[in-house]
Scaffold this motif. Structure first.
Motif, short mmCIF file in Angstrom:
data_model
loop_
_atom_site.label_atom_id
_atom_site.label_comp_id
_atom_site.label_asym_id
_atom_site.label_seq_id
_atom_site.Cartn_x
_atom_site.Cartn_y
_atom_site.Cartn_z
N SER A 186 0.83 -1.20 0.00
CA SER A 186 0.00 0.00 0.00
C SER A 186 0.87 1.26 0.00
O SER A 186 1.88 1.33 0.69
N LEU A 187 0.46 2.27 -0.76
CA LEU A 187 1.18 3.53 -0.85
C LEU A 187 0.31 4.64 -0.28
O LEU A 187 -0.86 4.77 -0.65
N PHE A 188 0.87 5.42 0.63
CA PHE A 188 0.15 6.49 1.31
C PHE A 188 0.82 7.83 1.06
O PHE A 188 2.05 7.93 1.04
N ALA A 189 0.00 8.87 0.87
CA ALA A 189 0.48 10.25 0.88
C ALA A 189 0.19 10.80 2.26
O ALA A 189 -0.87 10.54 2.83
N VAL A 190 1.15 11.57 2.81
CA VAL A 190 0.97 12.07 4.17
C VAL A 190 1.17 13.57 4.25
O VAL A 190 1.96 14.15 3.52
N ASP A 191 0.40 14.17 5.12
CA ASP A 191 0.54 15.57 5.52
C ASP A 191 0.20 15.61 7.00
O ASP A 191 -0.87 16.03 7.41
N ASP A 192 1.13 15.11 7.80
CA ASP A 192 0.92 14.94 9.24
C ASP A 192 1.39 16.16 10.02
O ASP A 192 2.47 16.69 9.74
N PRO A 193 0.61 16.58 11.01
CA PRO A 193 1.04 17.70 11.84
C PRO A 193 2.17 17.31 12.78
O PRO A 193 2.25 16.16 13.24
N LEU A 194 3.04 18.27 13.05
CA LEU A 194 4.11 18.13 14.03
C LEU A 194 3.78 19.08 15.18
O LEU A 194 3.45 20.24 14.95
N THR A 195 3.85 18.58 16.40
CA THR A 195 3.51 19.39 17.56
C THR A 195 4.61 19.31 18.62
O THR A 195 5.43 18.40 18.59
N VAL A 196 4.56 20.24 19.58
CA VAL A 196 5.55 20.24 20.65
C VAL A 196 5.26 19.20 21.71
O VAL A 196 6.15 18.80 22.46
N GLY A 197 4.01 18.74 21.79
CA GLY A 197 3.63 17.74 22.79
C GLY A 197 2.83 16.62 22.17
O GLY A 197 2.43 16.69 21.01
#
Length: 187
Positions: free
Chosen positions: A77-88
């Motif tokens: 399976s191939l996924f495109a990602v746009d994941d948030p990065l957070t401090v916590g």
């Protein structure tokens, strides 16, 4: 015939002029830039379920049993990602950037992802800078390492390693929060 000789003569004149011409430049001694070490700590939120999915399936296998698998990311399976990065670890904590790219489920017998992801920062002193990871991610291991292969902005020519630690995971829908400790060497 006369035009041909004129064109050949002019071409020969240009070639001789360039061959005998001299190139002038100022030579300066090489002074290497000081290498910088940057340590980062943040959380990566990967959500496979709607309505707020941050990773979406863009291709799935038909020959590997992907259609029948109960896994949220079957082999191939191939996924495109746009994941948030957070401090916590809380998804509502301060957002500092996004991880954008793709990953493919590349483990036939053990859940493994091969990922290419650009970690871009949108706030703080690293705003506008990013580093890239291209590495294998054995997702069932609590702690693992990924290779940093480049960067831009303040992380130009970055190399290093990202230590990943699974903070939490929901195996039913594949949602995960991963803690990152990154050591970057850059100029």
């Amino acid at each position: 015939m006369g035009k041909r000789i004129g064109i050949v003569g002019f071409s020969l004149y240009l070639c001789i002029t360039f061959a005998l011409g001299e190139y002038y430049s100022k030579t300066r001694p090489f002074t290497p830039k000081q290498e910088v070490v940057t340590k980062l700590h943040f959380f990566f939120h990967d959500t496979l379920t709607s309505p707020n999915a941050s990773a979406v399936l863009i291709a799935k296998p038909t020959l590997t049993g992907g259609d029948n698998s109960s896994s949220p990311s079957p082999f191939g399976s191939l996924f495109a990602v746009d994941d948030p990065l957070t401090v916590g670890p809380d998804p509502k904590s301060e957002k500092i950037g996004n991880a954008r790219g793709m990953y493919v489920s590349s483990g036939k017998h053990a859940p493994t992802l091969t990922m290419y992801i650009d970690f871009g920062f949108t706030s703080g002193k690293f705003n506008g800078s990013s580093f890239s990871v291209f590495s294998r991610n054995t997702i069932m291991e609590k702690e693992r390492e990924a290779a940093v292969v480049g960067g831009r902005g303040r992380f130009r020519m970055a190399r290093g390693a990202a230590l990943l630690n699974t903070y939490s995971v929901n195996l039913t829908n594949g949602d995960a929060i991963v803690e990152y400790h990154v050591t970057l060497y850059h100029y």
